[in-house]
Design a protein around this motif. Structure first.
Motif, PDB file in Angstrom:
ATOM      1  N   LEU A  80       0.833  -1.203   0.000  1.00 12.39           N
ATOM      2  CA  LEU A  80       0.000   0.000   0.000  1.00 12.39           C
ATOM      3  C   LEU A  80       0.868   1.255   0.000  1.00 12.39           C
ATOM      4  O   LEU A  80       0.546   2.243  -0.670  1.00 12.39           O
ATOM      5  N   GLY A  81       1.980   1.206   0.729  1.00  9.89           N
ATOM      6  CA  GLY A  81       2.890   2.359   0.722  1.00  9.89           C
ATOM      7  C   GLY A  81       3.468   2.622  -0.652  1.00  9.89           C
ATOM      8  O   GLY A  81       3.574   3.769  -1.086  1.00  9.89           O
ATOM      9  N   LEU A  82       3.853   1.567  -1.367  1.00 12.03           N
ATOM     10  CA  LEU A  82       4.372   1.731  -2.730  1.00 12.03           C
ATOM     11  C   LEU A  82       3.299   2.277  -3.664  1.00 12.03           C
ATOM     12  O   LEU A  82       3.566   3.134  -4.506  1.00 12.03           O
ATOM     13  N   LEU A  83       2.072   1.796  -3.511  1.00 13.40           N
ATOM     14  CA  LEU A  83       0.970   2.281  -4.350  1.00 13.40           C
ATOM     15  C   LEU A  83       0.710   3.762  -4.111  1.00 13.40           C
ATOM     16  O   LEU A  83       0.515   4.532  -5.054  1.00 13.40           O
ATOM     17  N   LEU A  84       0.734   4.160  -2.845  1.00 13.42           N
ATOM     18  CA  LEU A  84       0.462   5.556  -2.507  1.00 13.42           C
ATOM     19  C   LEU A  84       1.636   6.479  -2.830  1.00 13.42           C
ATOM     20  O   LEU A  84       1.508   7.692  -2.738  1.00 13.42           O
ATOM     21  N   SER A  85       2.776   5.907  -3.205  1.00 19.25           N
ATOM     22  CA  SER A  85       3.925   6.753  -3.561  1.00 19.25           C
ATOM     23  C   SER A  85       3.966   7.059  -5.058  1.00 19.25           C
ATOM     24  O   SER A  85       4.846   7.806  -5.494  1.00 19.25           O
ATOM     25  N   ILE A  86       3.048   6.491  -5.839  1.00 17.66           N
ATOM     26  CA  ILE A  86       3.000   6.816  -7.273  1.00 17.66           C
ATOM     27  C   ILE A  86       2.523   8.256  -7.404  1.00 17.66           C
ATOM     28  O   ILE A  86       1.414   8.595  -7.002  1.00 17.66           O
ATOM     29  N   ARG A  87       3.375   9.102  -7.963  1.00 12.70           N
ATOM     30  CA  ARG A  87       3.139  10.550  -7.931  1.00 12.70           C
ATOM     31  C   ARG A  87       1.828  10.975  -8.581  1.00 12.70           C
ATOM     32  O   ARG A  87       1.148  11.876  -8.097  1.00 12.70           O
ATOM     33  N   THR A  88       1.452  10.333  -9.680  1.00 11.59           N
ATOM     34  CA  THR A  88       0.268  10.792 -10.416  1.00 11.59           C
ATOM     35  C   THR A  88      -1.038  10.504  -9.690  1.00 11.59           C
ATOM     36  O   THR A  88      -2.038  11.172  -9.953  1.00 11.59           O
ATOM     37  N   ILE A  89      -1.059   9.520  -8.788  1.00 11.44           N
ATOM     38  CA  ILE A  89      -2.308   9.181  -8.110  1.00 11.44           C
ATOM     39  C   ILE A  89      -2.218   9.317  -6.597  1.00 11.44           C
ATOM     40  O   ILE A  89      -3.208   9.072  -5.900  1.00 11.44           O
ATOM     41  N   ALA A  90      -1.066   9.694  -6.065  1.00  8.91           N
ATOM     42  CA  ALA A  90      -0.844   9.658  -4.618  1.00  8.91           C
ATOM     43  C   ALA A  90      -1.851  10.501  -3.847  1.00  8.91           C
ATOM     44  O   ALA A  90      -2.443  10.035  -2.876  1.00  8.91           O
ATOM     45  N   GLY A  91      -2.064  11.735  -4.262  1.00  7.09           N
ATOM     46  CA  GLY A  91      -2.984  12.611  -3.536  1.00  7.09           C
ATOM     47  C   GLY A  91      -4.400  12.070  -3.506  1.00  7.09           C
ATOM     48  O   GLY A  91      -5.038  11.979  -2.459  1.00  7.09           O
ATOM     49  N   GLY A  92      -4.902  11.675  -4.679  1.00 13.39           N
ATOM     50  CA  GLY A  92      -6.255  11.135  -4.742  1.00 13.39           C
ATOM     51  C   GLY A  92      -6.391   9.828  -3.993  1.00 13.39           C
ATOM     52  O   GLY A  92      -7.416   9.573  -3.344  1.00 13.39           O
ATOM     53  N   ALA A  93      -5.365   8.969  -4.065  1.00 12.14           N
ATOM     54  CA  ALA A  93      -5.425   7.685  -3.363  1.00 12.14           C
ATOM     55  C   ALA A  93      -5.452   7.887  -1.853  1.00 12.14           C
ATOM     56  O   ALA A  93      -6.178   7.187  -1.135  1.00 12.14           O
ATOM     57  N   LEU A  94      -4.681   8.833  -1.358  1.00 14.50           N
ATOM     58  CA  LEU A  94      -4.713   9.137   0.069  1.00 14.50           C
ATOM     59  C   LEU A  94      -6.087   9.631   0.494  1.00 14.50           C
ATOM     60  O   LEU A  94      -6.621   9.238   1.533  1.00 14.50           O
ATOM     61  N   VAL A  95      -6.677  10.498  -0.331  1.00 13.67           N
ATOM     62  CA  VAL A  95      -8.017  11.008  -0.024  1.00 13.67           C
ATOM     63  C   VAL A  95      -9.040   9.880  -0.042  1.00 13.67           C
ATOM     64  O   VAL A  95      -9.883   9.765   0.855  1.00 13.67           O
ATOM     65  N   GLY A  96      -8.981   9.019  -1.059  1.00 11.11           N
ATOM     66  CA  GLY A  96      -9.942   7.926  -1.165  1.00 11.11           C
ATOM     67  C   GLY A  96      -9.853   6.958   0.004  1.00 11.11           C
ATOM     68  O   GLY A  96     -10.865   6.621   0.624  1.00 11.11           O
ATOM     69  N   ALA A  97      -8.646   6.516   0.322  1.00 11.00           N
ATOM     70  CA  ALA A  97      -8.476   5.578   1.439  1.00 11.00           C
ATOM     71  C   ALA A  97      -8.867   6.223   2.765  1.00 11.00           C
ATOM     72  O   ALA A  97      -9.553   5.621   3.594  1.00 11.00           O
ATOM     73  N   GLY A  98      -8.457   7.467   2.955  1.00 14.02           N
ATOM     74  CA  GLY A  98      -8.802   8.165   4.193  1.00 14.02           C
ATOM     75  C   GLY A  98     -10.289   8.395   4.339  1.00 14.02           C
ATOM     76  O   GLY A  98     -10.856   8.261   5.432  1.00 14.02           O
ATOM     77  N   LEU A  99     -10.939   8.732   3.236  1.00 13.22           N
ATOM     78  CA  LEU A  99     -12.390   8.961   3.263  1.00 13.22           C
ATOM     79  C   LEU A  99     -13.132   7.684   3.631  1.00 13.22           C
ATOM     80  O   LEU A  99     -14.049   7.691   4.466  1.00 13.22           O
TER      81      LEU A  99
END
Length: 194
Positions: free
Chosen positions: A60-79
């Motif tokens: 999950l950390g590697l997935l969230l480190s992909i620059r093009t989707i990192a911000g949105g992925a953090l928001v989605g998982a956090g939401l």
């Protein structure tokens, strides 16, 4: 050069990956909790679950480190984690138990135990705040890169000081010949006659 950020895609990936990770970690965590409940000192039964939790966290950390989707992925998982955990804490117990089934691994009877102690509420809120901050900073960086990439002679209207054609009236384009500064009482020798 980094690709353009894709916030909507990141949110969808964050929702799905956050749900899968929480389901797996909840199941593995319940197996580790069982070891504590029966006072089992043998690590061979619990070690695979520890490794599984570490592997999920690293993936999950590697997935969230992909620059093009990192911000949105953090928001989605956090939401997802914040909303579900809040609902579990605020709903009547029977409905909360039914809600925890979304984190239940099919074919098992472990129903999202980590949702009950508020830990995913903490993690979800943290991810949501980090995600919003990342999306905002990526947006500012994208606008800055777009402005820097304009061809010569085309300027953004947001910064009129960068327009060479727009000279301020207090700064003339033609300057008179430089004269030495004169101070009161100071005289300069006259030029000798030729």
């Amino acid at each position: 050069m980094a690709g353009k950020t894709n916030v909507p895609l990141g949110v969808v990936i964050g929702l799905v990956s956050g749900w899968l990770a929480t389901m797996v970690v909840s199941h593995a965590g319940s197996r580790l909790l069982r070891r504590t409940m029966v006072f089992d000192d043998d690590l061979t039964g619990s070690l695979p679950w520890v490794v599984l939790i570490l592997a999920v966290a690293a993936g999950l950390g590697l997935l969230l480190s992909i620059r093009t989707i990192a911000g949105g992925a953090l928001v989605g998982a956090g939401l997802l984690l914040t909303a579900v955990s809040l609902a579990i804490q605020l709903l009547p117990i029977r409905q909360a138990v039914d809600l925890t089934k979304i984190f239940e691994v099919p074919g098992t009877r472990y129903r999202g135990y980590i949702a009950w102690d508020g830990s995913i509420l903490f993690i979800g809120t943290l991810l949501l705040v980090l995600g919003i901050s990342r999306v905002l900073s990526d947006g500012k960086a994208g606008r800055s890169r777009a402005q820097d990439s304009l061809p010569y002679g085309q300027y953004s209207t947001q910064h009129p000081a960068q327009h060479p054609a727009q000279q301020s009236p207090q700064y003339p384009t033609q300057y008179p010949a430089q004269q030495p500064p004169q101070y009161p009482g100071q005289t300069f020798p006259s030029r000798p006659p030729e």
